[in-house]
Design an enzyme around this catalytic site. Structure first.
Site, short mmCIF file in Angstrom:
data_model
loop_
_atom_site.label_atom_id
_atom_site.label_comp_id
_atom_site.label_asym_id
_atom_site.label_seq_id
_atom_site.Cartn_x
_atom_site.Cartn_y
_atom_site.Cartn_z
N MET A 76 4.56 3.38 2.11
CA MET A 76 5.74 3.23 2.96
C MET A 76 6.06 4.54 3.66
SD MET A 76 8.14 1.33 4.12
CE MET A 76 9.27 2.03 5.30
N ASN A 82 8.67 6.10 4.84
CA ASN A 82 10.02 6.71 4.86
C ASN A 82 9.98 8.10 5.48
OD1 ASN A 82 10.77 4.57 2.91
ND2 ASN A 82 9.50 5.80 1.54
N HIS A 111 -2.22 6.36 8.46
CA HIS A 111 -1.33 5.30 8.95
C HIS A 111 0.13 5.68 8.73
CE1 HIS A 111 -0.28 0.99 9.71
NE2 HIS A 111 0.73 1.29 8.91
N GLU A 112 0.48 6.06 7.52
CA GLU A 112 1.89 6.38 7.25
C GLU A 112 2.32 7.61 8.04
OE1 GLU A 112 3.21 3.94 5.91
OE2 GLU A 112 1.42 3.07 5.00
N GLY A 119 0.80 -1.22 0.00
CA GLY A 119 0.00 0.00 0.00
C GLY A 119 0.83 1.27 0.00
N HIS A 169 3.04 6.73 11.62
CA HIS A 169 4.32 6.02 11.79
C HIS A 169 5.44 6.99 12.17
CE1 HIS A 169 4.00 1.79 11.04
NE2 HIS A 169 3.57 1.88 9.80
N1 B3K Z 1 5.83 -0.40 6.68
C1 B3K Z 1 5.33 -0.61 5.35
C2 B3K Z 1 5.32 -2.02 4.93
C3 B3K Z 1 6.58 -2.51 4.32
C4 B3K Z 1 6.34 -3.88 3.72
C5 B3K Z 1 7.57 -4.52 3.20
N2 B3K Z 1 7.30 -5.78 2.55
C6 B3K Z 1 3.95 -0.06 5.20
C7 B3K Z 1 3.19 0.18 6.43
O1 B3K Z 1 2.86 -0.72 7.18
O2 B3K Z 1 2.94 1.31 6.71
ZN ZN Z 2 2.52 0.42 8.84
#
Ligand code: B3K
Ligand code: ZN
Length: 869
Positions: A270, A272, A304-305, A268, A308
């Site tokens: 990432m 970063n 969600h991102e 979906g 994080h």
């Molecule tokens: N942290 C990423 C997921 C990475 C998956 C790698 N195969 C997306 C998320 O959970 O926000």
């Molecule tokens: Zn996540």
């Protein structure tokens, strides 16, 4: 075979949590220089490293062409280091080591979509979680090594956008044809959060002022034509930023926040640091091109991102076994956010539906594992429903027990203690315990063992004593790899209702937990226990596990009449839905008569009122469990066709039971301006249309075709298209062609076009062959593969016939090209062992035949587990 790294990789390639060791060197800072060319990319890296413990200096690297390596200014000759396919190891390195490497990589031919890769004609992006960074340069690529990243990106000027994490420090020309930019991220971060983007993209800009007064530049990068579809995401981003300040006291910490959309993405999105990269499906939202459900998903993934940034980035995981630390908590946070976007009850319905449709089956089959596993072969295989959704449920249980204030005190303590660190699940529970003053340590059991607990409950009324006693028992299915299963703490939210009046009773019992949840919450944490309520004047109707207060399978001696009563009288929409689902499971799985359900659902007291006040909830109360979900509740002798026939019969009976109701709501209801109400009306009208077809109403196809042609809304257009296509209406072919011509340049809309045809109830091998050989089908784009495979898999009769070859073929093809996606798709067949014979043996033979042909750790670990039942 590789020599042991940290954590230890053993000969059988299994990595164990118990073998965790600290890294021998830390990295104070890294300077990266990434120069992209058409046929190669040069990567220069300078790592300032410091010894932390005994041991060799280990740099992980995969598919890198090493050009040179220097330590403290001196070039190493080949006999001064050991290099294999996975790592570069230097023995007796100095305690302070400046390591400089030059490698060549090939993003232009990277089909795995991990590391740096070409994502379309004019776009290079990265995906480094969990272990992609080692495909860019040599590095201690593990989450407990945090460093300050400075990144120079250089490329041809035909790729005008040059991005990396942090602040833009400098930009300029690098010769006549090329240019560069230098970015620095002041926050220390693990390598999996590194990102860079090089491409030709347009941008939508906005800004946000944090509660601390920081002015943050917000940018969403996408193809020019898609920029108008980025406004919903931008609003959701600003909303998320405010929400995290208000609910968790967490303001954003950099001066910019960038999001980049690409259609070539394995999952979906990432998170970063400051430079999220998103699958277009999770950022582009527009009523004309994407469905209401997709729009809701965009908002929740944006949140969600963003969330994080604190739960994952500022505080990260010590090792990948702790993945659910960041994912479970962040999913819980995004679910809570979404409860503010639509009715909280409907959000909970949607989240529990996902949990039951994906996590419960996963946890009852061969791929079952604890939310925090203690071993794995390929960590990419552990981005699972269990880590994400069950992980979220564990946090929800603790939050339910603590109540708002104490939970906030616990999370405040977590951020205070661990900001800037890489920590474990134990650290999280310890901080929650210390901050709230409530000992939560027994919740660690949930993290460490697999399986969905069975919660058996019994209610007994004693008329003479005027008491009502609920007794509970819990049990777990034995698991070969996790033998010491313990009782878990299960918060049971409950209520008693007066069977005559439907009124909720006041609960008199001393063992209820005090919190700010209105229901009584009983914390059941033994193998067996009971709770007695006093002053109960007559036999009540009990409602257990309200709001789904724990991720367990409840077996309670409800009668169908009790469930019909709860469907009518429960005070919360989620609990009404839960009663309806339980009633339907009785019909499908225990052969109960459907009449009580049909009477309840067609009662003038239920839906007719709700359709006007809460159309979205009304649409959910009409949910009938999917064939896939019902299959997941059957452990042996599963016959897909029998389940399909039963389900069809029930739907036809619902159509008949509600008589004129369907046509009425189709004609009378109009979508209001407010999105979530309008979404409800659209969902209801789509159900009504398909029910009219089931009633044999001849006007339904004309109404559908009219809607299809005139609407500007994708949920309506697709609802109509489905009715036409799935029922082979005379207008179906015309509508499919019209849709294709209208949306052929809109990948997300075309995904739906593929999906609808693959999910046709009578789709057969030829249908799938037609779709997969269509010029717009592309095995390099995971979204397109998923649309056809997902459509096919919506119909288990097909999954278990020609679908077997489809999924095995994909796993085989993707094994080397994109093993992350290949491994995931193969899981569609993971419940093969529940099939009735001879299908069971036939599928097993096909899976066995695949075994010697696969090479990737991803696909082989999945296949081995699938065959281990
Ligand atoms: N942290 C990423 C997921 C990475 C998956 C790698 N195969 C997306 C998320 O959970 O926000
Ligand atoms: Zn996540």
């Amino acid at each position: 075979m590789n020599i042991a790294a940290n954590p230890v990789v053993e000969a059988d390639q299994t990595v164990y949590l118990k073998d965790y060791q600290k890294p021998s060197y830390l990295v104070d800072s890294i300077d990266l220089d990434i120069q992209v060319y058409d046929n190669k990319t040069d990567v220069h890296a300078k790592l300032v490293m410091q010894r932390q413990t005994e041991g060799d200096l280990v740099l992980l690297g995969r598919d890198l062409e090493l050009q040179s390596i220097r330590v403290n200014g001196t070039e190493l000759s080949k006999d001064e280091y050991h290099l294999d396919a996975e790592q570069l190891r230097i023995a007796n390195a100095p305690d302070q080591a400046i390591v400089e490497t030059h490698v060549v990589i090939h993003p232009e031919s990277n089909t795995q979509l991990e590391g740096l890769y070409l994502a379309g004609d004019d776009l290079f992006v990265t995906q480094n979680e969990p272990e992609g960074f080692r495909k860019i340069t040599f590095y201690p690529d593990r989450p407990d090594v945090l460093s300050v990243f400075t990144t120079r990106v250089e490329a041809d000027k035909k790729l005008p956008v040059l991005l990396a994490n942090g602040n833009l420090m400098e930009a300029g020309e690098a010769g006549a044809e090329r240019h560069y930019a230098v970015w620095q991220d002041p926050t220390k971060k693990p390598s999996y959060l590194f990102a860079c983007v090089i491409g030709d993209l347009a941008v939508l800009k906005d800004s946000y002022v944090t509660s601390e007064g920081r002015n943050v530049a917000l940018e969403i990068y996408a193809e020019e034509k898609d920029i108008p579809k980025c406004h919903i995401a931008m609003e959701a981003l600003k909303h998320s930023m405010r929400w995290d300040e208000e609910h968790y006291g967490r303001p954003y910490d950099l001066d910019n926040y960038m999001i980049v959309a690409t259609s070539a993405f394995n999952m979906g999105a990432m998170e970063n640091k400051g430079l999220n990269i998103f699958n277009t499906s999770c950022v582009l939202a527009d009523e004309e091109y994407t469905t209401d459900a997709a729009i809701m998903r965009v908002q929740s993934v944006i949140a969600h991102e963003y969330f994080h940034n604190w739960t994952g980035n500022r505080i990260t995981c010590r090792d990948w076994f702790q993945l659910c630390l960041k994912e479970g908590l962040t999913v819980f946070r995004d679910q809570s956010f979404s409860e503010d976007l639509q009715s909280a009850a409907v959000q909970r319905i949607d989240d529990v539906a996902v949990l039951k449709a994906h996590q419960f089956p996963e946890d009852s089959g061969p791929l079952s594992h604890p939310p925090r596993p203690d071993h794995f072969v390929e960590i990419n295989n552990f981005y699972t429903a269990t880590v994400y959704e069950k992980g979220a449920e564990i946090n929800r249980m603790m939050a339910t027990l603590l109540g708002k204030e104490k939970f906030r005190a616990g999370t405040d303590e977590y951020f205070k203690r661990y900001d800037g660190q890489a920590v474990t699940v134990e650290d999280w529970v310890a901080a929650l315990t210390a901050g709230s003053g409530v000992d939560l340590s027994e919740f660690l059991i949930w993290y460490n063992q697999p399986g969905t607990p069975k919660l058996e409950a019994k209610g007994e009324y004693d008329a003479a004593a005027q008491t009502y006693t609920l007794s509970f028992k819990q049990s777990l299915k034995a698991h070969a790899k996790y033998p010491n299963l313990k009782a878990v703490p299960i918060p049971v939210a409950l209520a008693l209702f007066d069977a005559e009046t439907g009124e909720q009773l006041t609960l008199n019992s001393e063992v209820l937990v005090e919190n700010d949840v209105k229901d009584g919450v009983y914390l059941f944490d033994q193998d067996a226990a009971s709770i007695t309520f006093t002053d109960v004047a007559a036999q009540p109707v009990a409602s257990l596990l309200r709001n789904f207060s724990a991720p367990v399978n409840l077996e309670f001696n409800y009668s169908d009449e009790d469930l019909a009563f709860l469907l009518q009288h429960e005070t919360n929409g989620f609990n009404q839905w839960q009663a309806a689902q339980a009633l339907l499971e009785n019909i499908f799985l225990k052969d109960h008569n459907a009449q009580i359900y049909l009477d309840a659902v067609s009662s003038p007291k239920l839906l007719p009122q709700l359709v006007n006040t809460d159309p979205l909830l009304a649409s959910r109360l009409l949910d009938v469990p999917s064939e896939g979900y019902l299959a997941s509740r059957i452990d042996a002798d599963y016959n897909p066709l029998a389940i399909q026939e039963k389900r069809e019969a029930l739907l036809n009976a619902v159509a008949q039971a509600c008589k004129g109701f369907w046509k009425n709501i189709y004609q009378e209801l109009n979508a209001p301006a407010e999105f979530s109400q309008a979404m409800g009306v659209r969902a209801l009208k789509n159900i009504a249309l398909s029910m009219m077809v089931r009633q044999g109403d001849e006007s339904a196809f004309d109404l559908a075709y009219e809607k299809f042609k005139t609407t500007g809304n994708m949920s309506e257009r697709l609802g109509a298209l489905k009715v036409l296509v799935w029922n082979d209406a005379p207008q179906a072919e015309k509508a499919l062609i019209d849709f294709y011509l209208r949306f052929k340049d809109e990948a997300l809309s075309m995904d739906q076009w593929f999906m609808i045809q693959a999910a046709h109830p009578k789709a057969n091998a030829e249908t799938i062959a037609y779709l997969t050989s269509h010029p717009d089908y592309d095995l390099g784009v995971p979204n397109r593969i998923r649309s056809v495979s997902g459509g096919l898999n919506a119909n288990p009769v097909n999954t278990w016939s020609f679908g077997v070859q489809h999924f095995i073929g994909l796993a085989q093809y993707l094994d080397e090209k994109n093993p992350i996606v290949g491994s995931r798709l193969l899981q569609a067949l993971s419940r093969w062992y529940t099939l009735a014979e001879p299908q069971r043996s036939a599928v097993k033979a096909e899976l066995e035949a695949l075994k010697p042909q696969v090479k990737s750790k991803n696909v082989s670990e999945t296949l081995n587990s699938m065959l281990s039942v």
